[in-house]
Scaffold this motif. Structure first.
Motif, PDB file in Angstrom:
ATOM      1  N   GLY A 103       0.810  -1.212   0.000  1.00 25.31           N
ATOM      2  CA  GLY A 103       0.000   0.000   0.000  1.00 25.31           C
ATOM      3  C   GLY A 103       0.839   1.256   0.000  1.00 25.31           C
ATOM      4  N   GLU A 104       0.231   2.332   0.454  1.00 23.72           N
ATOM      5  CA  GLU A 104       0.901   3.626   0.451  1.00 23.72           C
ATOM      6  C   GLU A 104       1.831   3.753   1.660  1.00 23.72           C
ATOM      7  N   PRO A 105       2.983   4.388   1.464  1.00 24.79           N
ATOM      8  CA  PRO A 105       3.927   4.532   2.577  1.00 24.79           C
ATOM      9  C   PRO A 105       3.386   5.375   3.732  1.00 24.79           C
ATOM     10  N   THR A 106       2.373   6.193   3.468  1.00 24.50           N
ATOM     11  CA  THR A 106       1.780   6.987   4.546  1.00 24.50           C
ATOM     12  C   THR A 106       1.118   6.102   5.605  1.00 24.50           C
ATOM     13  N   GLU A 107       0.847   4.854   5.259  1.00 23.70           N
ATOM     14  CA  GLU A 107       0.209   3.933   6.204  1.00 23.70           C
ATOM     15  C   GLU A 107       1.214   3.190   7.081  1.00 23.70           C
ATOM     16  N   LEU A 108       2.494   3.357   6.799  1.00 22.49           N
ATOM     17  CA  LEU A 108       3.506   2.563   7.501  1.00 22.49           C
ATOM     18  C   LEU A 108       3.581   2.870   8.993  1.00 22.49           C
ATOM     19  N   ASP A 109       3.313   4.109   9.382  1.00 23.33           N
ATOM     20  CA  ASP A 109       3.373   4.449  10.807  1.00 23.33           C
ATOM     21  C   ASP A 109       2.405   3.602  11.621  1.00 23.33           C
ATOM     22  N   GLU A 110       1.255   3.305  11.034  1.00 19.05           N
ATOM     23  CA  GLU A 110       0.275   2.473  11.730  1.00 19.05           C
ATOM     24  C   GLU A 110       0.581   0.991  11.575  1.00 19.05           C
ATOM     25  N   VAL A 111       0.976   0.594  10.369  1.00 18.11           N
ATOM     26  CA  VAL A 111       1.119  -0.830  10.060  1.00 18.11           C
ATOM     27  C   VAL A 111       2.394  -1.438  10.641  1.00 18.11           C
ATOM     28  N   LEU A 112       3.510  -0.733  10.522  1.00 13.90           N
ATOM     29  CA  LEU A 112       4.803  -1.324  10.868  1.00 13.90           C
ATOM     30  C   LEU A 112       4.889  -1.806  12.318  1.00 13.90           C
ATOM     31  N   PRO A 113       4.450  -1.024  13.313  1.00 15.27           N
ATOM     32  CA  PRO A 113       4.511  -1.547  14.691  1.00 15.27           C
ATOM     33  C   PRO A 113       3.711  -2.834  14.873  1.00 15.27           C
ATOM     34  N   LYS A 114       2.590  -2.947  14.160  1.00 17.15           N
ATOM     35  CA  LYS A 114       1.763  -4.152  14.275  1.00 17.15           C
ATOM     36  C   LYS A 114       2.413  -5.338  13.570  1.00 17.15           C
ATOM     37  N   VAL A 115       3.130  -5.067  12.480  1.00 15.69           N
ATOM     38  CA  VAL A 115       3.894  -6.140  11.835  1.00 15.69           C
ATOM     39  C   VAL A 115       4.979  -6.634  12.787  1.00 15.69           C
ATOM     40  N   LEU A 116       5.645  -5.706  13.430  1.00 19.47           N
ATOM     41  CA  LEU A 116       6.748  -6.066  14.323  1.00 19.47           C
ATOM     42  C   LEU A 116       6.279  -6.852  15.546  1.00 19.47           C
ATOM     43  N   ASN A 117       5.067  -6.547  16.044  1.00 13.63           N
ATOM     44  CA  ASN A 117       4.596  -7.299  17.217  1.00 13.63           C
ATOM     45  C   ASN A 117       3.780  -8.532  16.838  1.00 13.63           C
ATOM     46  N   GLY A 118       3.659  -8.776  15.520  1.00 14.69           N
ATOM     47  CA  GLY A 118       3.021 -10.000  15.048  1.00 14.69           C
ATOM     48  C   GLY A 118       1.513  -9.973  14.981  1.00 14.69           C
ATOM     49  N   SER A 119       0.902  -8.796  15.151  1.00 16.79           N
ATOM     50  CA  SER A 119      -0.562  -8.742  15.189  1.00 16.79           C
ATOM     51  C   SER A 119      -1.200  -8.329  13.869  1.00 16.79           C
ATOM     52  N   TRP A 120      -0.408  -7.853  12.917  1.00 18.83           N
ATOM     53  CA  TRP A 120      -1.002  -7.258  11.718  1.00 18.83           C
ATOM     54  C   TRP A 120      -1.598  -8.282  10.760  1.00 18.83           C
ATOM     55  N   ARG A 121      -0.837  -9.280  10.370  1.00 14.81           N
ATOM     56  CA  ARG A 121      -1.278 -10.177   9.301  1.00 14.81           C
ATOM     57  C   ARG A 121      -2.538 -10.956   9.652  1.00 14.81           C
ATOM     58  N   THR A 122      -2.758 -11.221  10.924  1.00 14.88           N
ATOM     59  CA  THR A 122      -3.944 -11.984  11.336  1.00 14.88           C
ATOM     60  C   THR A 122      -5.144 -11.089  11.626  1.00 14.88           C
TER      61      THR A 122
END
Length: 265
Positions: free
Chosen positions: A136-155
């Protein structure tokens, strides 16, 4: 096959690495942001300081950012590469993430096309297991990246819903692109040879297939008036183009019509 969340990340087939060490594979346990961008893209350039901040902030968490310049504009690949290198030196002398350059189209084929990504900047997040976590758009990374790092995003339902929506919006565009590609390829090849008759045939085929396509309509006017100098046929086509632009009340169509009237290529 559609490139989406949970898909294995494609390989990095860059032509040249201009900044940082070459990346041959995604290291397990690390999270990668692969961003497609270009120097002529204002929002891409505006977002580079933010990417530098993300790289600095999350470096210790195993995040690595890779900028992929696969859309530079220049007469030759060598010129595009050297111009990009000089631009990076001037604009971002302290850049803290990798920059890959590709003029072959291979990176687009591996990443952009199968993910229905048609515009830049586009960010891909590759998770610790080498699978896609976000597109997606890089403007969304601030929200998405921490959740990817803690393992909660993909599910999460949010991730699944966003990816499904992205694919649903992209599929019809991809179908249209597939229809346009052979026509555009034939048109470009004819223009390079200054074979205006063949170019006109290709554009008229495109208009018959997609009468509301701005690119085909504009090229039709340009060919007739400015390449073939056929005023008898071209002027009525130009008048219809202007009328359609007015009736559509579309800024893009109006700008295109005005450009063909006053600033033709």
């Amino acid at each position: 096959m559609v490139l989406q969340i949970e898909s294995p990340a494609p390989s990095i087939q860059a032509e040249t690495w201009l900044r940082g060490e070459p990346l041959t594979s995604f290291e397990p346990g690390k999270v990668y942001i692969v961003e497609f961008w270009a120097t002529w893209c204002g929002s891409c350039v505006d977002g580079m300081p933010h990417l530098m901040q993300l790289q600095e902030k999350y470096r210790e968490s195993g995040v690595e950012i890779v900028g992929v310049a696969a859309s530079e504009r220049a007469p030759t690949a060598d010129e595009a590469r050297s111009t990009l290198d000089a631009w990076l030196t001037e604009k971002f002398p302290n850049l803290n993430y990798r920059i890959a350059f590709d003029s072959t189209g291979e990176m687009d084929k591996l990443w952009m096309e199968p993910s229905f990504s048609f515009w830049i900047p586009t960010s891909f997040v590759v998770d610790r297991d080498g699978c896609i976590a976000f597109i997606g758009e890089p403007t969304e990374l601030d929200e998405v990246l921490p959740k990817v790092l803690n393992g909660s995003w993909r599910t999460s339902d949010q991730a699944k819903s966003a990816d499904a929506e992205r694919i649903a919006e992209g599929e019809p565009i991809a179908r249209e692109q597939a229809l346009k590609k052979p026509i555009k390829d034939r048109y470009r090849a004819a223009v390079e040879k200054k074979d205006w008759k063949t170019a006109l045939s290709a554009i008229e085929e495109g208009i018959a297939l997609m009468p509301d396509n701005l690119g085909f309509r504009r090229s039709h006017v340009n060919l007739l008036l400015h390449k073939m100098k056929d005023m008898q046929v071209g002027l009525p086509v130009m008048r219809q183009f202007v009328r359609d632009a007015i009736n559509r009340n579309s800024e893009n169509w109006m700008v295109a019509a005005l450009d063909e009237l006053f600033f033709p290529n």
